[in-house]
Design an enzyme around this catalytic site. Sequence first.
Site, PDB file in Angstrom:
ATOM      1  N   ASP A 106       4.161   5.111  -9.564  1.00 54.59           N
ATOM      2  CA  ASP A 106       2.774   5.993  -9.751  1.00 54.59           C
ATOM      3  C   ASP A 106       3.290   7.304  -8.553  1.00 54.59           C
ATOM      4  O   ASP A 106       2.960   7.465  -7.377  1.00 54.59           O
ATOM      5  CB  ASP A 106       1.670   5.335  -9.089  1.00 54.59           C
TER       6      ASP A 106
ATOM      7  N   HIS B  57       8.234   1.171   1.480  1.00 57.73           N
ATOM      8  CA  HIS B  57       7.621   0.258   0.400  1.00 57.73           C
ATOM      9  C   HIS B  57       8.475   0.134  -0.939  1.00 57.73           C
ATOM     10  O   HIS B  57       8.860  -0.878  -1.174  1.00 57.73           O
ATOM     11  CB  HIS B  57       6.159   0.641  -0.055  1.00 57.73           C
TER      12      HIS B  57
HETATM   13  O1  RIB Z   1       0.963   0.088  -0.421  1.00 62.46           O
HETATM   14  C1  RIB Z   1       2.041   0.933  -0.685  1.00 62.46           C
HETATM   15  C2  RIB Z   1       2.195   1.279  -2.240  1.00 62.46           C
HETATM   16  O2  RIB Z   1       1.086   2.011  -2.672  1.00 62.46           O
HETATM   17  C3  RIB Z   1       3.386   2.059  -2.437  1.00 62.46           C
HETATM   18  O3  RIB Z   1       3.718   1.782  -3.631  1.00 62.46           O
HETATM   19  C4  RIB Z   1       2.714   3.476  -2.488  1.00 62.46           C
HETATM   20  O4  RIB Z   1       3.547   4.303  -3.215  1.00 62.46           O
HETATM   21  C5  RIB Z   1       1.512   3.318  -2.937  1.00 62.46           C
HETATM   22  O5  RIB Z   1       1.641   3.215  -4.188  1.00 62.46           O
HETATM   23 CA    CA Z   2       4.058   3.385  -5.468  1.00 64.88          CA
END
Ligand code: RIB
Ligand code: CA
Length: 318
Positions: A12, A247
């Site tokens: 995303d 992340h």
């Molecule tokens: O919680 C972190 C996630 O949420 C990551 O994938 C960030 O890109 C958002 O999509």
């Molecule tokens: Ca993400």
Amino acid sequence: MSEKIKGLLDLDTGIDDALALAYVLGSPEAELVGVVCSYGNVTVDTAARNTLLLLELLGRPDIPVYLGADRPLGARGPFEPPAGVVRIHGRDGLGDVLTENRSRNAPRAAARRDGWVETLCDTDVSYVPTGPLTNLAEALKMTPDLPKSLPRVTFMGGALCVPGNVTPCAEANIRNDPEAADAVLRSGLKTRMIGLDVTHQVILTREDTARWRALGTAAGRFFADMTDHYIDIYEKNNPHMGGCALHDPLAAAAAIDPSLVTCLPANLRVELDGPVRGRTVCDPERLRDAEKDCEVALIVDAPRFLGEFLARVERALA
Ligand code: RIB
Ligand code: CA
């Protein structure tokens, strides 16, 4: 020499998704065979535009980009990212640091509507979703035998032992489509969960992004500016962390090298109702099953990951 790992990312495409993309492109063991896009940090159309733009900037406009889900399962209206998410990733999802010129240049290639499920069904593909699990849930509906053939899916999402980041219980990717995540986690598919338990332990600082700017390339400057925007927001929202959490890059890294994380085997499900909606928990109905579908990462070798992250992203930006 051993064969490369074929990776299919599902992004995303916001800031840490962009970092995951650069990580994979800078990884000598991996061959990126495509990117499926999803709504989440941005709309799916913006995610596709961002992905095309990043691939062009990183010198890989040949990699196919696919348009995936534009909204959660069962949602009636079109998806718009909430104000809090726009603040974190910027209106354009990439920190609003694109120059006029670059943002106005329409990417040469266009996103494809079909074909990614066929790529997913290629038994060798390592699939790495770093957004909501809607695309994977849709693929499971279309191909119910997928759990038997698909290698372990490494996804970024969830929180087992730590609080959520959008509600006290829920992490953003799972909270965006709890029904999809629950369907995936209870489908029998083998998964590896890279959740906040480990992603909040891997932190990037401004000293690190300065190294990218010093490369003197357009990609290095752009990634440094974009990531500094992300660090700004972390400094406001989570000053105790001392930088931004990596992340999505950690999920990409654990798909390539699972020894970076230590996991608890578990069968998970997702809470669907009330204030705990979106929480990832052990499934009481499968607690005593000998076979566990999910490996939940709880420990990470942060120094080794950060060293590899910087080396690989630098290679992609050089
Ligand atoms: O919680 C972190 C996630 O949420 C990551 O994938 C960030 O890109 C958002 O999509
Ligand atoms: Ca993400």
